[in-house]
Design a protein around this motif. Sequence first.
Motif, PDB file in Angstrom:
ATOM      1  N   SER A  14      68.096  13.847   5.064  1.00 56.31           N
ATOM      2  CA  SER A  14      68.841  14.601   4.050  1.00 56.31           C
ATOM      3  C   SER A  14      69.851  15.556   4.661  1.00 56.31           C
ATOM      4  CB  SER A  14      67.868  15.385   3.156  1.00 56.31           C
ATOM      5  OG  SER A  14      67.275  16.456   3.873  1.00 56.31           O
ATOM      6  N   GLY A  15      69.914  15.619   5.987  1.00 57.20           N
ATOM      7  CA  GLY A  15      70.888  16.489   6.648  1.00 57.20           C
ATOM      8  C   GLY A  15      70.573  17.959   6.410  1.00 57.20           C
ATOM      9  N   ASP A  16      71.608  18.715   6.090  1.00 55.65           N
ATOM     10  CA  ASP A  16      71.452  20.164   5.936  1.00 55.65           C
ATOM     11  C   ASP A  16      70.611  20.554   4.720  1.00 55.65           C
ATOM     12  OD1 ASP A  16      72.840  20.705   8.238  1.00 55.65           O
ATOM     13  OD2 ASP A  16      74.726  21.197   7.229  1.00 55.65           O
ATOM     14  N   MET A  17      70.305  19.619   3.830  1.00 58.00           N
ATOM     15  CA  MET A  17      69.439  19.954   2.691  1.00 58.00           C
ATOM     16  C   MET A  17      68.063  20.407   3.153  1.00 58.00           C
ATOM     17  SD  MET A  17      70.290  17.251  -0.346  1.00 58.00           S
ATOM     18  CE  MET A  17      69.287  18.130  -1.536  1.00 58.00           C
ATOM     19  N   ILE A  18      67.651  19.974   4.336  1.00 61.22           N
ATOM     20  CA  ILE A  18      66.349  20.389   4.851  1.00 61.22           C
ATOM     21  C   ILE A  18      66.270  21.912   4.957  1.00 61.22           C
ATOM     22  CG2 ILE A  18      66.933  20.169   7.305  1.00 61.22           C
ATOM     23  CD1 ILE A  18      64.042  19.182   7.759  1.00 61.22           C
TER      24      ILE A  18
ATOM     25  N   ALA B 157      69.627  15.704  15.040  1.00 64.09           N
ATOM     26  CA  ALA B 157      70.009  16.648  13.985  1.00 64.09           C
ATOM     27  C   ALA B 157      71.209  17.471  14.431  1.00 64.09           C
ATOM     28  CB  ALA B 157      68.839  17.565  13.652  1.00 64.09           C
ATOM     29  N   THR B 158      72.057  17.803  13.471  1.00 69.58           N
ATOM     30  CA  THR B 158      73.239  18.626  13.732  1.00 69.58           C
ATOM     31  C   THR B 158      73.293  19.769  12.721  1.00 69.58           C
ATOM     32  OG1 THR B 158      74.625  17.255  12.294  1.00 69.58           O
ATOM     33  CG2 THR B 158      74.560  16.656  14.645  1.00 69.58           C
ATOM     34  N   GLY B 159      74.179  20.713  12.947  1.00 71.52           N
ATOM     35  CA  GLY B 159      74.413  21.797  11.992  1.00 71.52           C
ATOM     36  C   GLY B 159      73.164  22.620  11.724  1.00 71.52           C
ATOM     37  N   ARG B 160      73.017  23.023  10.460  1.00 71.18           N
ATOM     38  CA  ARG B 160      71.862  23.832  10.062  1.00 71.18           C
ATOM     39  C   ARG B 160      70.558  23.085  10.293  1.00 71.18           C
ATOM     40  NH1 ARG B 160      74.773  24.524   5.252  1.00 71.18           N
ATOM     41  NH2 ARG B 160      73.048  23.647   4.078  1.00 71.18           N
ATOM     42  N   ALA B 161      70.584  21.779  10.113  1.00 77.54           N
ATOM     43  CA  ALA B 161      69.365  20.983  10.307  1.00 77.54           C
ATOM     44  C   ALA B 161      68.863  21.112  11.744  1.00 77.54           C
ATOM     45  CB  ALA B 161      69.616  19.524   9.953  1.00 77.54           C
ATOM     46  N   LYS B 162      69.766  21.124  12.706  1.00 78.75           N
ATOM     47  CA  LYS B 162      69.359  21.268  14.111  1.00 78.75           C
ATOM     48  C   LYS B 162      68.659  22.609  14.333  1.00 78.75           C
ATOM     49  CE  LYS B 162      71.020  21.114  18.822  1.00 78.75           C
ATOM     50  NZ  LYS B 162      72.087  20.791  19.733  1.00 78.75           N
TER      51      LYS B 162
END
Length: 183
Positions: A35-39, A12-17
């Motif tokens: 879903s990436g940052d949608m999480i 995971a990267t960004g907000r997801a991380k």
Amino acid sequence: MARIPYFDTSKATGRAKEVYEKLPNLNIFRMLGHSGDMIDGFIKLGNAILIHSELDPVLREIAIVRVGVLKGASYEVYQHEAISRKLGMSEELIKAIHEGPDAKAFDETQRQVMRFTDDVVKNTRASDATFNPLAEKLGYKQLQELVITIGFYTTACYFLETFDVDIEEPGHKSGVKLPGMKD
């Protein structure tokens, strides 16, 4: 068995991380990783419902489990029946959610929440017959929280069932702790 592989949360990267650093190890969250940052938004709305809502937790869980029952979402029902038990709900009350609004275990407010939930899930717009008595009893804020809860968990059910998210193995410790839960 899940329709697609669970997300490797270490990637995971960004907000997801940042979100994954705080989440319990549940399959729904592992699946959401694709879903990436949608999480991040999904978790924020879920937390607002579960932690920051003024709606009585028992009424909230009655609505959530009922949505899961109506949508045939076994993962949702399983997880929220466990939460219901930790809130102190009896097996009789949990069983009644499966039976329907006329089950004898409900008090009048719980029965109204069941009827309202059924109405919203089936018809999208609640009828005056289910809306008005509950608006009078809960007030506008809690009634809106209930509608948001029903909508969010309907979406969760669509997600869970579309991706065939597996229920965790017996004995799995989720680490979920909500206000009012018993250990």
